[in-house]
Design a protein around this motif. Structure first.
Motif, PDB file in Angstrom:
ATOM      1  N   LYS A  34      17.335  76.530 -10.528  1.00 56.53           N
ATOM      2  CA  LYS A  34      18.357  76.170  -9.560  1.00 56.53           C
ATOM      3  C   LYS A  34      18.038  76.866  -8.244  1.00 56.53           C
ATOM      4  N   TRP A  35      18.473  76.250  -7.157  1.00 63.56           N
ATOM      5  CA  TRP A  35      18.241  76.816  -5.828  1.00 63.56           C
ATOM      6  C   TRP A  35      19.242  77.931  -5.577  1.00 63.56           C
ATOM      7  N   LEU A  36      18.758  79.017  -5.051  1.00 63.94           N
ATOM      8  CA  LEU A  36      19.572  80.168  -4.714  1.00 63.94           C
ATOM      9  C   LEU A  36      19.345  80.472  -3.240  1.00 63.94           C
ATOM     10  N   LYS A  37      20.409  80.550  -2.477  1.00 67.27           N
ATOM     11  CA  LYS A  37      20.288  80.828  -1.045  1.00 67.27           C
ATOM     12  C   LYS A  37      19.873  82.278  -0.860  1.00 67.27           C
ATOM     13  N   THR A  38      18.708  82.480  -0.241  1.00 68.85           N
ATOM     14  CA  THR A  38      18.202  83.841  -0.071  1.00 68.85           C
ATOM     15  C   THR A  38      18.274  84.315   1.374  1.00 68.85           C
ATOM     16  N   GLY A  39      18.527  83.411   2.302  1.00 73.31           N
ATOM     17  CA  GLY A  39      18.605  83.849   3.686  1.00 73.31           C
ATOM     18  C   GLY A  39      19.058  82.717   4.600  1.00 73.31           C
ATOM     19  N   THR A  40      19.470  83.082   5.798  1.00 70.10           N
ATOM     20  CA  THR A  40      19.907  82.138   6.816  1.00 70.10           C
ATOM     21  C   THR A  40      19.192  82.487   8.114  1.00 70.10           C
ATOM     22  N   VAL A  41      18.795  81.467   8.837  1.00 70.72           N
ATOM     23  CA  VAL A  41      18.106  81.679  10.107  1.00 70.72           C
ATOM     24  C   VAL A  41      18.866  80.943  11.197  1.00 70.72           C
ATOM     25  N   LYS A  42      19.129  81.630  12.284  1.00 70.35           N
ATOM     26  CA  LYS A  42      19.731  81.001  13.457  1.00 70.35           C
ATOM     27  C   LYS A  42      18.693  81.038  14.571  1.00 70.35           C
ATOM     28  N   VAL A  43      18.456  79.894  15.169  1.00 71.29           N
ATOM     29  CA  VAL A  43      17.493  79.793  16.266  1.00 71.29           C
ATOM     30  C   VAL A  43      18.264  79.361  17.502  1.00 71.29           C
ATOM     31  N   ARG A  44      18.070  80.069  18.589  1.00 68.40           N
ATOM     32  CA  ARG A  44      18.739  79.708  19.836  1.00 68.40           C
ATOM     33  C   ARG A  44      17.846  80.063  21.013  1.00 68.40           C
ATOM     34  N   LYS A  45      18.143  79.446  22.129  1.00 69.73           N
ATOM     35  CA  LYS A  45      17.427  79.770  23.360  1.00 69.73           C
ATOM     36  C   LYS A  45      18.362  80.599  24.235  1.00 69.73           C
ATOM     37  N   GLU A  46      17.808  81.596  24.850  1.00 68.72           N
ATOM     38  CA  GLU A  46      18.583  82.455  25.733  1.00 68.72           C
ATOM     39  C   GLU A  46      18.158  82.162  27.170  1.00 68.72           C
ATOM     40  N   LEU A  47      19.123  81.924  28.024  1.00 67.85           N
ATOM     41  CA  LEU A  47      18.849  81.647  29.426  1.00 67.85           C
ATOM     42  C   LEU A  47      18.914  82.957  30.207  1.00 67.85           C
ATOM     43  N   ILE A  48      17.823  83.292  30.858  1.00 70.09           N
ATOM     44  CA  ILE A  48      17.729  84.519  31.653  1.00 70.09           C
ATOM     45  C   ILE A  48      17.650  84.115  33.121  1.00 70.09           C
ATOM     46  N   THR A  49      18.546  84.639  33.928  1.00 73.27           N
ATOM     47  CA  THR A  49      18.564  84.335  35.356  1.00 73.27           C
ATOM     48  C   THR A  49      17.946  85.507  36.106  1.00 73.27           C
ATOM     49  N   GLU A  50      17.017  85.180  36.981  1.00 71.56           N
ATOM     50  CA  GLU A  50      16.299  86.197  37.758  1.00 71.56           C
ATOM     51  C   GLU A  50      16.368  85.807  39.226  1.00 71.56           C
ATOM     52  N   LYS A  51      16.755  86.749  40.059  1.00 72.55           N
ATOM     53  CA  LYS A  51      16.790  86.478  41.508  1.00 72.55           C
ATOM     54  C   LYS A  51      15.407  86.716  42.082  1.00 72.55           C
ATOM     55  N   LYS A  52      14.953  85.769  42.888  1.00 73.20           N
ATOM     56  CA  LYS A  52      13.625  85.850  43.478  1.00 73.20           C
ATOM     57  C   LYS A  52      13.788  85.757  44.995  1.00 73.20           C
ATOM     58  N   THR A  53      13.173  86.669  45.725  1.00 73.92           N
ATOM     59  CA  THR A  53      13.221  86.663  47.185  1.00 73.92           C
ATOM     60  C   THR A  53      11.833  86.348  47.711  1.00 73.92           C
ATOM     61  N   ILE A  54      11.759  85.329  48.558  1.00 75.61           N
ATOM     62  CA  ILE A  54      10.474  84.904  49.131  1.00 75.61           C
ATOM     63  C   ILE A  54      10.645  84.849  50.649  1.00 75.61           C
ATOM     64  N   VAL A  55       9.698  85.404  51.345  1.00 79.72           N
ATOM     65  CA  VAL A  55       9.718  85.365  52.807  1.00 79.72           C
ATOM     66  C   VAL A  55       8.887  84.165  53.246  1.00 79.72           C
ATOM     67  N   VAL A  56       9.540  83.252  53.973  1.00 82.05           N
ATOM     68  CA  VAL A  56       8.878  82.016  54.404  1.00 82.05           C
ATOM     69  C   VAL A  56       8.948  81.948  55.928  1.00 82.05           C
ATOM     70  N   PRO A  57       7.809  81.840  56.606  1.00 78.76           N
ATOM     71  CA  PRO A  57       7.862  81.672  58.064  1.00 78.76           C
ATOM     72  C   PRO A  57       8.327  80.253  58.416  1.00 78.76           C
ATOM     73  N   VAL A  58       9.276  80.169  59.328  1.00 80.99           N
ATOM     74  CA  VAL A  58       9.831  78.882  59.748  1.00 80.99           C
ATOM     75  C   VAL A  58       9.462  78.684  61.226  1.00 80.99           C
ATOM     76  N   THR A  59       8.899  77.542  61.559  1.00 79.92           N
ATOM     77  CA  THR A  59       8.464  77.244  62.931  1.00 79.92           C
ATOM     78  C   THR A  59       9.489  76.326  63.603  1.00 79.92           C
ATOM     79  N   ARG A  60       9.762  76.661  64.841  1.00 79.08           N
ATOM     80  CA  ARG A  60      10.656  75.840  65.666  1.00 79.08           C
ATOM     81  C   ARG A  60       9.871  75.354  66.882  1.00 79.08           C
ATOM     82  N   GLU A  61      10.191  74.178  67.287  1.00 78.89           N
ATOM     83  CA  GLU A  61       9.542  73.611  68.484  1.00 78.89           C
ATOM     84  C   GLU A  61      10.634  73.338  69.509  1.00 78.89           C
ATOM     85  N   ILE A  62      10.429  73.915  70.694  1.00 73.80           N
ATOM     86  CA  ILE A  62      11.406  73.705  71.768  1.00 73.80           C
ATOM     87  C   ILE A  62      10.687  73.201  73.017  1.00 73.80           C
TER      88      ILE A  62
END
Length: 141
Positions: A34-62
């Motif tokens: 007979k089958w005997l339950k020997t364990g349980t597995v839970k699988v999930r994805k965890e969302l990790i939020t990371e703040k990223k700062t990027i310096v971008v040169p912006v050109t203006r034409e006047i």
């Protein structure tokens, strides 16, 4: 179990019995699984939020309009500058999902052999002869 056959009061052939049955038994082994339950597995994805700062040169034409007013000696008397913005770069953020890992989750069965040891009982008939009796061994009836 013991039975008496003879001329005493415990004789099994008394009371007009002509035949006595003695059932011999043995144990049989049946295996169930007979089958005997020997364990349980839970699988999930965890969302990790990371703040990223990027310096971008912006050109203006006047459009620059310099208005210079000269005096009679050809010297600049007055200067007026007008600046008109024509266009500028605008930052556009696009996020594309990128696969970092590919995780497969599945069930797999495998067999192993286990040794089961059990003691089985069986019964045998034993005839004990008491007294001076002439035994006739006749194998065919």
């Amino acid at each position: 179990m013991e039975m008496n056959i003879g001329r005493d009061k415990d004789d099994i052939f008394s009371n007009q019995n002509q035949e006595v049955k003695l059932e011999l038994r043995k144990e049989q082994l049946y295996i169930n699984k007979k089958w005997l339950k020997t364990g349980t597995v839970k699988v999930r994805k965890e969302l990790i939020t990371e703040k990223k700062t990027i310096v971008v040169p912006v050109t203006r034409e006047i459009l620059v309009i310099d208005n210079m007013v000269f005096d009679s000696e050809n010297k600049i008397k007055k200067t007026k500058t007008i600046r008109i913005p024509l266009r500028e770069e605008q930052i556009e953020i696009v996020k594309n999902p990128l696969v970092l890992e590919d995780i497969k989750i599945y069930r797999r069965k495998f067999q192993k052999v286990e040794k089961v040891v059990q003691s089985l009982k069986s019964e045998k008939a034993h005839v004990e002869i008491i007294g001076n009796v002439n035994v006739i061994d006749n194998e065919t009836h």
